[in-house]
Design a protein around this motif. Structure first.
Motif, PDB file in Angstrom:
ATOM      1  N   MET A 186       2.293 -11.795  16.487  1.00 29.84           N
ATOM      2  CA  MET A 186       1.240 -12.669  15.719  1.00 29.84           C
ATOM      3  C   MET A 186       2.370 -13.487  14.558  1.00 29.84           C
ATOM      4  O   MET A 186       2.802 -12.794  13.748  1.00 29.84           O
ATOM      5  CB  MET A 186       0.406 -11.937  14.724  1.00 29.84           C
ATOM      6  N   ASP A 187       2.528 -14.553  14.877  1.00 24.11           N
ATOM      7  CA  ASP A 187       3.329 -15.557  13.758  1.00 24.11           C
ATOM      8  C   ASP A 187       2.603 -16.337  12.797  1.00 24.11           C
ATOM      9  O   ASP A 187       3.156 -16.717  11.765  1.00 24.11           O
ATOM     10  CB  ASP A 187       4.031 -16.461  14.563  1.00 24.11           C
ATOM     11  N   GLN A 188       1.267 -16.440  12.984  1.00 24.38           N
ATOM     12  CA  GLN A 188       0.486 -16.825  11.764  1.00 24.38           C
ATOM     13  C   GLN A 188       0.479 -16.165  10.850  1.00 24.38           C
ATOM     14  O   GLN A 188       0.603 -15.071  10.378  1.00 24.38           O
ATOM     15  CB  GLN A 188      -0.954 -17.179  12.273  1.00 24.38           C
ATOM     16  N   LYS A 189       0.387 -17.032   9.521  1.00 21.57           N
ATOM     17  CA  LYS A 189       0.564 -16.528   8.195  1.00 21.57           C
ATOM     18  C   LYS A 189      -1.035 -16.114   8.113  1.00 21.57           C
ATOM     19  O   LYS A 189      -1.836 -17.042   7.807  1.00 21.57           O
ATOM     20  CB  LYS A 189       1.192 -17.417   7.352  1.00 21.57           C
ATOM     21  N   ILE A 190      -1.237 -14.720   7.348  1.00 19.95           N
ATOM     22  CA  ILE A 190      -2.589 -14.694   6.912  1.00 19.95           C
ATOM     23  C   ILE A 190      -2.784 -14.202   5.335  1.00 19.95           C
ATOM     24  O   ILE A 190      -1.744 -13.156   5.132  1.00 19.95           O
ATOM     25  CB  ILE A 190      -2.979 -13.406   7.860  1.00 19.95           C
ATOM     26  N   ILE A 191      -3.615 -14.223   4.718  1.00 20.51           N
ATOM     27  CA  ILE A 191      -3.841 -14.194   3.115  1.00 20.51           C
ATOM     28  C   ILE A 191      -5.102 -13.607   3.223  1.00 20.51           C
ATOM     29  O   ILE A 191      -5.930 -14.064   3.729  1.00 20.51           O
ATOM     30  CB  ILE A 191      -3.552 -15.504   2.489  1.00 20.51           C
ATOM     31  N   ALA A 192      -4.943 -12.521   2.237  1.00 19.13           N
ATOM     32  CA  ALA A 192      -6.210 -11.650   2.061  1.00 19.13           C
ATOM     33  C   ALA A 192      -6.341 -11.578   0.363  1.00 19.13           C
ATOM     34  O   ALA A 192      -5.407 -11.324  -0.071  1.00 19.13           O
ATOM     35  CB  ALA A 192      -6.134 -10.407   2.877  1.00 19.13           C
ATOM     36  N   ARG A 193      -7.890 -11.419  -0.058  1.00 22.12           N
ATOM     37  CA  ARG A 193      -7.970 -11.212  -1.348  1.00 22.12           C
ATOM     38  C   ARG A 193      -8.599  -9.645  -1.247  1.00 22.12           C
ATOM     39  O   ARG A 193      -9.426  -9.245  -0.506  1.00 22.12           O
ATOM     40  CB  ARG A 193      -9.086 -11.927  -1.906  1.00 22.12           C
ATOM     41  N   ILE A 194      -7.886  -8.916  -1.973  1.00 19.07           N
ATOM     42  CA  ILE A 194      -8.190  -7.466  -2.091  1.00 19.07           C
ATOM     43  C   ILE A 194      -8.965  -7.086  -3.463  1.00 19.07           C
ATOM     44  O   ILE A 194      -8.579  -7.612  -4.386  1.00 19.07           O
ATOM     45  CB  ILE A 194      -7.065  -6.374  -1.945  1.00 19.07           C
ATOM     46  N   ASN A 195     -10.132  -6.565  -3.265  1.00 19.14           N
ATOM     47  CA  ASN A 195     -10.807  -6.068  -4.427  1.00 19.14           C
ATOM     48  C   ASN A 195     -10.760  -4.609  -4.531  1.00 19.14           C
ATOM     49  O   ASN A 195     -11.475  -3.815  -3.668  1.00 19.14           O
ATOM     50  CB  ASN A 195     -12.425  -6.446  -4.673  1.00 19.14           C
ATOM     51  N   TRP A 196      -9.944  -3.945  -5.561  1.00 22.88           N
ATOM     52  CA  TRP A 196      -9.846  -2.578  -5.551  1.00 22.88           C
ATOM     53  C   TRP A 196     -11.132  -1.922  -6.370  1.00 22.88           C
ATOM     54  O   TRP A 196     -11.636  -2.524  -7.027  1.00 22.88           O
ATOM     55  CB  TRP A 196      -8.636  -2.322  -6.433  1.00 22.88           C
ATOM     56  N   VAL A 197     -11.491  -0.602  -5.566  1.00 26.42           N
ATOM     57  CA  VAL A 197     -12.418   0.014  -6.150  1.00 26.42           C
ATOM     58  C   VAL A 197     -12.065   0.461  -7.786  1.00 26.42           C
ATOM     59  O   VAL A 197     -10.643   1.096  -7.598  1.00 26.42           O
ATOM     60  CB  VAL A 197     -12.956   1.396  -5.358  1.00 26.42           C
ATOM     61  N   PRO A 198     -12.859   0.367  -8.621  1.00 27.80           N
ATOM     62  CA  PRO A 198     -12.083   0.697  -9.907  1.00 27.80           C
ATOM     63  C   PRO A 198     -11.902   2.150  -9.978  1.00 27.80           C
ATOM     64  O   PRO A 198     -12.422   3.024  -9.380  1.00 27.80           O
ATOM     65  CB  PRO A 198     -13.182   0.362 -11.131  1.00 27.80           C
ATOM     66  N   THR A 199     -10.725   2.656 -10.727  1.00 30.02           N
ATOM     67  CA  THR A 199     -10.274   3.878 -10.781  1.00 30.02           C
ATOM     68  C   THR A 199     -11.755   4.949 -11.398  1.00 30.02           C
ATOM     69  O   THR A 199     -12.006   5.954 -11.019  1.00 30.02           O
ATOM     70  CB  THR A 199      -9.419   4.089 -11.866  1.00 30.02           C
ATOM     71  N   GLU A 200     -12.349   4.452 -12.345  1.00 29.32           N
ATOM     72  CA  GLU A 200     -13.602   5.291 -13.045  1.00 29.32           C
ATOM     73  C   GLU A 200     -14.614   5.485 -11.886  1.00 29.32           C
ATOM     74  O   GLU A 200     -15.490   6.221 -12.052  1.00 29.32           O
ATOM     75  CB  GLU A 200     -14.110   4.750 -14.471  1.00 29.32           C
ATOM     76  N   GLN A 201     -14.623   4.505 -10.854  1.00 36.43           N
ATOM     77  CA  GLN A 201     -15.448   4.549  -9.923  1.00 36.43           C
ATOM     78  C   GLN A 201     -14.864   5.408  -8.579  1.00 36.43           C
ATOM     79  O   GLN A 201     -15.457   5.642  -7.524  1.00 36.43           O
ATOM     80  CB  GLN A 201     -16.053   3.341  -9.405  1.00 36.43           C
ATOM     81  N   GLY A 202     -13.834   6.222  -8.701  1.00 36.60           N
ATOM     82  CA  GLY A 202     -13.271   6.900  -7.696  1.00 36.60           C
ATOM     83  C   GLY A 202     -12.167   6.317  -6.997  1.00 36.60           C
ATOM     84  O   GLY A 202     -11.866   6.751  -5.858  1.00 36.60           O
ATOM     85  N   GLY A 203     -11.612   5.145  -7.465  1.00 36.29           N
ATOM     86  CA  GLY A 203     -10.891   4.290  -6.914  1.00 36.29           C
ATOM     87  C   GLY A 203      -9.533   5.006  -7.008  1.00 36.29           C
ATOM     88  O   GLY A 203      -9.288   5.974  -7.736  1.00 36.29           O
ATOM     89  N   LYS A 204      -8.381   4.315  -6.598  1.00 38.46           N
ATOM     90  CA  LYS A 204      -7.009   4.749  -6.981  1.00 38.46           C
ATOM     91  C   LYS A 204      -6.510   4.539  -8.483  1.00 38.46           C
ATOM     92  O   LYS A 204      -7.024   3.979  -9.122  1.00 38.46           O
ATOM     93  CB  LYS A 204      -5.948   3.668  -6.107  1.00 38.46           C
ATOM     94  N   LYS A 205      -5.541   5.437  -8.695  1.00 40.55           N
ATOM     95  CA  LYS A 205      -5.253   5.621  -9.974  1.00 40.55           C
ATOM     96  C   LYS A 205      -4.206   5.045 -10.238  1.00 40.55           C
ATOM     97  O   LYS A 205      -4.033   4.083 -11.550  1.00 40.55           O
ATOM     98  CB  LYS A 205      -4.807   7.171 -10.541  1.00 40.55           C
ATOM     99  N   ARG A 206      -3.202   4.380  -9.222  1.00 41.05           N
ATOM    100  CA  ARG A 206      -2.398   3.396  -9.276  1.00 41.05           C
ATOM    101  C   ARG A 206      -2.307   2.363  -8.379  1.00 41.05           C
ATOM    102  O   ARG A 206      -2.514   2.728  -7.338  1.00 41.05           O
ATOM    103  CB  ARG A 206      -0.740   4.000  -9.263  1.00 41.05           C
TER     104      ARG A 206
END
Length: 96
Positions: free
Chosen positions: A1-21
């Motif tokens: 796949m040579d096409q450039k793909i851009i994504a928006r990531i919305n992280w789960v907040p740490t206080e809601q159980g998401g990643k710490k870093r």
């Protein structure tokens, strides 16, 4: 796949159980696309382009194994979830 793909990531907040870093340069994990069959996961690689705030990141998106990747999942507006042992983020393809 040579096409450039851009994504928006919305992280789960740490206080809601998401990643710490949150990743600063590159991140690889499992993704489940919402339009795909339930339980079908794909290994993805995200290269961080910018962080708009603590919980939103813009990144270059690719599959870990591009030769096996389903091109039908790659369109603007395609949504996915990122998982480690639990859901850590929601994502959306914003350019391809």
């Amino acid at each position: 796949m040579d096409q450039k793909i851009i994504a928006r990531i919305n992280w789960v907040p740490t206080e809601q159980g998401g990643k710490k870093r949150f990743p600063l340069i590159e991140y690889s994990t499992a993704a489940q696309f919402l339009v795909d069959e339930v339980g079908q996961g794909w290994s993805v690689v995200l290269k961080i382009v910018s962080n708009h705030d603590n919980y939103e990141t813009i990144c270059d998106f690719s599959f870990l194994f591009p030769d096996r990747a389903p091109k039908r999942l790659l369109f603007v507006g395609s949504k996915f979830e990122l998982y480690e042992s639990k859901k850590v983020a929601d994502g959306e393809i914003i350019e391809c």
